[in-house]
Each structure stands twice: as C-alpha cells, then as structure tokens.
Design an enzyme around this catalytic site. Sequence first.
Site, short mmCIF file in Angstrom:
data_model
loop_
_atom_site.label_atom_id
_atom_site.label_comp_id
_atom_site.label_asym_id
_atom_site.label_seq_id
_atom_site.Cartn_x
_atom_site.Cartn_y
_atom_site.Cartn_z
N ASP A 231 0.81 -1.22 0.00
CA ASP A 231 0.00 0.00 0.00
C ASP A 231 0.85 1.28 0.00
OD1 ASP A 231 -2.30 -1.49 -0.02
OD2 ASP A 231 -2.89 -1.02 2.04
N PHE B 11 3.11 1.94 -1.95
CA PHE B 11 3.60 2.17 -3.31
C PHE B 11 2.50 2.55 -4.30
CE2 PHE B 11 6.71 -0.23 -1.05
CZ PHE B 11 7.90 0.40 -1.41
N TRP C 207 -7.92 1.45 -8.79
CA TRP C 207 -7.01 1.31 -7.66
C TRP C 207 -6.62 -0.14 -7.43
CZ3 TRP C 207 -4.72 5.38 -5.59
CH2 TRP C 207 -5.34 6.64 -5.69
#
Length: 174
Positions: A35, A37, A54
């Site tokens: 998370d 990155f 996402w």
Amino acid sequence: MKYIIGIGGVTNGGKTTLTNKLIKTLPNCCVVHQDDFFKKPDQIEVGEDGFKQWDVITAMDMEAMTNTVKGWIENPVKFARSHGVTLSSASDVANSDEQIHILIVEGFLLYNYPPLLDVFDKCYYITIPYDECKRRRSTRQYTVPDPPGLFDGHVWPMYLKHRSAMEDCSLNIG
C-alpha cells in the site's frame, strides 16, 4: 540467514494486522507494505466500469517496491536501521551469515507481479468471505473515499480476477 515471507490476500482480509503482530514477535523483522507504493490519485486510470482503477497492478509503482525489497536483500542490517527497526543483540555478531533477518512483504497483489515471485521463501494468502470483506471495507476510512458501488462494481470483481491469476501461477502458497 535471510527469509522473505509474502502475505497476500483480499482487501481488508487482515494482512496488515497479521504482519504487525509478526513484526513484534520475530527477531530482526522488517516489513514492506504494498500500500505504500500506490501512485498519486491523478495517475490512476478510470476503467470501463467507470471507477478509478485502484485495484490493479498498474496503480502501484511496483518497480520501486521491487527495488525496496532488493535493498533489504542486499543489506538487511542497513535496511532495518534506516527504517527504525531495533535489531536484536545477536545482530552484533561478526558473521552476518549467522544472523537471522526476516522481511515480510504484504499486499493484495503480491503474487501478480512476476519480478517479485522468486524472492519469497514462504508465501501465504488470506481470504475471507464476500460479506465479511464488504463489511470491513465499509468501515475503513481511505484517503480517497470509496464512491458508491465501488466494492461490488470493481473491488470484488478485481479480487476474483487477480486471485484466479495468482492461483494459475506455479507459486507454492500456504
């Protein structure tokens, strides 16, 4: 001795909770959270489903993540110290090959990025039922809030897609 443990799985499945408990228990243990990155919101594409994407590998800077893991592989002591990890006194031994260093890499798409697959000594995959996942997701506060319909229209379908792809790879996941 160096060990890299992968903890992958469904969103809100408990990966970070498990990881946080392990880093408190295991000696000389560092963590890389996938998370950390994610790309900036303006770099995330909008898919055909109308949602920002996402939950796809291109939403993250996986090259930077891989380089971070490689940095740990090259020098786990330096990595630990630069990340504020207190090393056990056994780490002061002259022969670094006798020291145990552990890296936990956790994230929801760990096993869907081929350049990372060969680094894991042990892989785990956490899954929870749809209803529990949706309930947990609805209680989380994200920097970019989930728009209505995101879970059913994008998050869960992408999880199923990526899980299927992960199951098709030859990785030995416990």
